[in-house]
Scaffold this motif. Structure first.
Motif, PDB file in Angstrom:
ATOM      1  N   ARG A  76       6.135   7.284  -0.981  1.00 38.66           N
ATOM      2  CA  ARG A  76       5.137   7.114  -2.253  1.00 38.66           C
ATOM      3  C   ARG A  76       4.203   8.516  -1.832  1.00 38.66           C
ATOM      4  NH1 ARG A  76       2.947   2.745  -4.590  1.00 38.66           N
ATOM      5  NH2 ARG A  76       4.084   0.167  -3.907  1.00 38.66           N
ATOM      6  N   ILE A  77       4.031  10.073  -2.778  1.00 40.62           N
ATOM      7  CA  ILE A  77       3.427  10.684  -2.769  1.00 40.62           C
ATOM      8  C   ILE A  77       2.023   9.987  -3.615  1.00 40.62           C
ATOM      9  CG2 ILE A  77       2.810  12.858  -3.337  1.00 40.62           C
ATOM     10  CD1 ILE A  77       5.968  12.771  -3.910  1.00 40.62           C
ATOM     11  N   GLU A  78       0.468   9.948  -3.061  1.00 41.49           N
ATOM     12  CA  GLU A  78      -0.448   9.828  -3.565  1.00 41.49           C
ATOM     13  C   GLU A  78      -1.054  11.521  -3.143  1.00 41.49           C
ATOM     14  OE1 GLU A  78      -0.217   5.461  -2.664  1.00 41.49           O
ATOM     15  OE2 GLU A  78      -1.043   7.028  -0.911  1.00 41.49           O
ATOM     16  N   PRO A  79      -2.776  11.609  -4.060  1.00 46.65           N
ATOM     17  CA  PRO A  79      -3.503  12.793  -3.421  1.00 46.65           C
ATOM     18  C   PRO A  79      -4.082  12.345  -2.454  1.00 46.65           C
ATOM     19  CG  PRO A  79      -4.215  11.380  -5.873  1.00 46.65           C
ATOM     20  CD  PRO A  79      -3.027  10.751  -5.294  1.00 46.65           C
ATOM     21  N   GLY A  80      -4.383  13.571  -1.819  1.00 47.25           N
ATOM     22  CA  GLY A  80      -5.233  13.574  -0.446  1.00 47.25           C
ATOM     23  C   GLY A  80      -5.888  12.274   0.156  1.00 47.25           C
ATOM     24  N   THR A  81      -7.165  12.744  -1.120  1.00 47.74           N
ATOM     25  CA  THR A  81      -8.054  11.564  -1.152  1.00 47.74           C
ATOM     26  C   THR A  81      -8.013   9.887  -1.213  1.00 47.74           C
ATOM     27  OG1 THR A  81      -8.744  11.994  -3.000  1.00 47.74           O
ATOM     28  CG2 THR A  81     -10.141  13.399  -1.122  1.00 47.74           C
ATOM     29  N   PHE A  82      -6.392   9.732  -0.971  1.00 44.56           N
ATOM     30  CA  PHE A  82      -6.619   8.158  -1.228  1.00 44.56           C
ATOM     31  C   PHE A  82      -7.341   7.712  -0.525  1.00 44.56           C
ATOM     32  CE2 PHE A  82      -3.835   4.563  -2.093  1.00 44.56           C
ATOM     33  CZ  PHE A  82      -4.196   4.679  -3.818  1.00 44.56           C
ATOM     34  N   ARG A  83      -6.844   8.287   0.325  1.00 42.58           N
ATOM     35  CA  ARG A  83      -6.423   6.745   1.929  1.00 42.58           C
ATOM     36  C   ARG A  83      -7.172   8.087   2.721  1.00 42.58           C
ATOM     37  NH1 ARG A  83      -2.106   4.936   2.258  1.00 42.58           N
ATOM     38  NH2 ARG A  83      -2.069   3.752   0.663  1.00 42.58           N
ATOM     39  N   ASN A  84      -8.289   7.271   3.568  1.00 49.46           N
ATOM     40  CA  ASN A  84      -8.959   7.391   4.214  1.00 49.46           C
ATOM     41  C   ASN A  84      -8.599   7.285   5.499  1.00 49.46           C
ATOM     42  OD1 ASN A  84     -11.414   9.633   5.367  1.00 49.46           O
ATOM     43  ND2 ASN A  84     -12.243   8.295   5.398  1.00 49.46           N
TER      44      ASN A  84
END
Length: 248
Positions: free
Chosen positions: A74-82
């Protein structure tokens, strides 16, 4: 804000490696985290130690999650998960604005001296938080979410930790330099919301809560699109390193 800023900066600017134990109810999971700060940029790698294999690599404003058993990436924005021990600016603002802050004393976590603080909500709309920060650096060593009775809802903690560790770039790179040809690559999670006005209106939103997204999604087994939205209280707790089901 000074205490929160120190904790957030430590999580971002220190090099460290350790094992995170996550607890919610009777379930306990552990992950190995390696964090590198180099040239003003963050690189992090999180590897699940329990259950199905999963590896999460964060770099260059992007998060890549690898599921070798499912042959999926999966590729997601860096802010998707903290991920613990980080604290986002929104979380810092929420804690400083809607909570009262108290220093409880000193303790030890993973063999390291720690300062214990509590953030108590000023209303009945949010959970309380208790943090243990490294006395020398400010890095969060443990974070606990509690209900109105003080009972633990969930907890993150380092069981072992090396701060200012000697970490090179290879230690935070994915185990798969190139995605195998038989893997599936998803740039957005299956069933992700398509941002769009649904016609729903929420009046009298409590302070600190804000709409994150509104739109339509398709659910498995249903031909029609379903309207939905996400709202947040700018949760102050970092998100869990728990497994993200490949078909969610």
């Amino acid at each position: 804000m000074q205490w929160l800023t120190r904790a957030a900066q430590a999580a971002r600017q220190l090099n460290y490696a350790g094992t995170i134990v996550y607890q919610i109810g009777p379930r306990v999971e552990s992950s190995r985290i390696t964090h590198l700060y180099e040239g003003g940029r963050e690189f992090a790698k999180l590897v699940n130690l329990d259950g199905p294999a999963r590896e999460v690599v964060r770099a260059q404003g992007e998060v890549r999650s690898y599921y070798p058993d499912a042959k999926l990436m999966r590729i997601e924005p860096g802010t998707f998960r903290n991920v613990f021990p980080s604290l986002l600016p929104e979380q810092q603002q929420s804690l400083s604005r809607y909570y009262d802050f108290r220093i409880l004393g000193e303790d030890r976590v993973g063999g390291r001296p720690a300062q214990v603080v509590v953030f108590e909500p000023r209303d009945g709309l949010r959970y309380g938080h208790r943090f243990w920060s490294d006395a020398a650096t400010g890095l969060l060593l443990k974070a606990r979410v509690v209900n109105e009775r003080g009972d633990a809802i969930e907890q993150f903690a380092f069981s072992d930790l090396t701060i200012n560790a000697r970490i090179d770039r290879s230690m935070v790179e994915p185990s798969w330099p190139t995605v195998p040809g038989d893997w599936k690559v998803l740039e957005r999670p299956s069933g992700d919301v398509v941002a769009q006005d649904t016609g729903w209106v929420v009046n009298h939103v409590p302070p600190g809560f804000a709409k994150i997204m509104e739109g339509f999604r398709r659910l498995r087994g249903r031909p029609e699109r379903v309207a939905g939205s996400s709202r947040s209280a700018c949760s102050s707790s970092p998100s869990s390193p728990r497994r993200h089901p490949p078909d969610s």
